[in-house]
Design an enzyme around this catalytic site. Sequence first.
Site, PDB file in Angstrom:
ATOM      1  N   HIS A  61       0.854  -1.187   0.000  1.00 49.42           N
ATOM      2  CA  HIS A  61       0.000   0.000   0.000  1.00 49.42           C
ATOM      3  C   HIS A  61       0.892   1.241   0.000  1.00 49.42           C
ATOM      4  O   HIS A  61       2.059   1.179   0.413  1.00 49.42           O
ATOM      5  CB  HIS A  61      -0.891   0.013   1.234  1.00 49.42           C
ATOM      6  CG  HIS A  61      -1.969  -1.024   1.209  1.00 49.42           C
ATOM      7  ND1 HIS A  61      -3.107  -0.906   1.953  1.00 49.42           N
ATOM      8  CD2 HIS A  61      -2.080  -2.207   0.534  1.00 49.42           C
ATOM      9  CE1 HIS A  61      -3.887  -1.949   1.748  1.00 49.42           C
ATOM     10  NE2 HIS A  61      -3.272  -2.760   0.891  1.00 49.42           N
ATOM     11  N   GLU A  63       1.089   3.885   1.859  1.00 51.89           N
ATOM     12  CA  GLU A  63       1.671   4.269   3.160  1.00 51.89           C
ATOM     13  C   GLU A  63       2.817   3.345   3.543  1.00 51.89           C
ATOM     14  O   GLU A  63       3.857   3.807   4.027  1.00 51.89           O
ATOM     15  CB  GLU A  63       0.590   4.237   4.259  1.00 51.89           C
ATOM     16  CG  GLU A  63      -0.534   5.225   4.044  1.00 51.89           C
ATOM     17  CD  GLU A  63      -1.708   4.670   3.254  1.00 51.89           C
ATOM     18  OE1 GLU A  63      -2.813   5.234   3.397  1.00 51.89           O
ATOM     19  OE2 GLU A  63      -1.539   3.682   2.487  1.00 51.89           O
ATOM     20  N   CYS A  94      -2.303  -0.222   7.254  1.00 49.74           N
ATOM     21  CA  CYS A  94      -1.461   0.969   7.154  1.00 49.74           C
ATOM     22  C   CYS A  94      -1.480   1.767   8.447  1.00 49.74           C
ATOM     23  O   CYS A  94      -0.444   2.291   8.868  1.00 49.74           O
ATOM     24  CB  CYS A  94      -1.905   1.825   5.978  1.00 49.74           C
ATOM     25  SG  CYS A  94      -1.603   1.011   4.388  1.00 49.74           S
TER      26      CYS A  94
END
Length: 164
Positions: A61, A63, A94
């Site tokens: 992801h 992040e 995240c």
Amino acid sequence: MPEGTERRAAERRFLRRAVELAAENVQSGKGGPFGAVIVSGGRILAEGTNLVTWAEDPTAHAEIVAIRRACRRRRRFHLQGCEIYTSCEPCPMCLGAIYWARLDRIYYAASREDAAAAGFQDADLYRELGLAIEERRIPMVQMMRAEGRKAFRAWKDSVTKVEY
């Protein structure tokens, strides 16, 4: 970072960059519509985009990618003194990574409801985490607890451990 109006302008600039990264990522075809920027001392330390499908990695992801890059750049496992700007409210994974990295603050643009409207089901994960273990969709089976605890005793007794 400057105070007041200048600070707010800088915050908007960093968040705008995260949103731009998300849009660019969609155009590139490398992953979902998510971007993240980590800032230290008023400067961008690292950027990340969602690379889940491109890297064939469900943890890639935006992040997480940004955190990994920032930690490598800083050559340490925490990001105290840094802030993260992300194009969307962080998913539970995240959010956990942000807490583990000890970032000082989270700025985000779109909400988890916005992500759900686009087909991303972060809300399902948030709901699952609120359930008792035995009620969750994916069964969790605890086994061999005594054996598993041996590593924790070794950790507690270690004189060379680096606490985090």
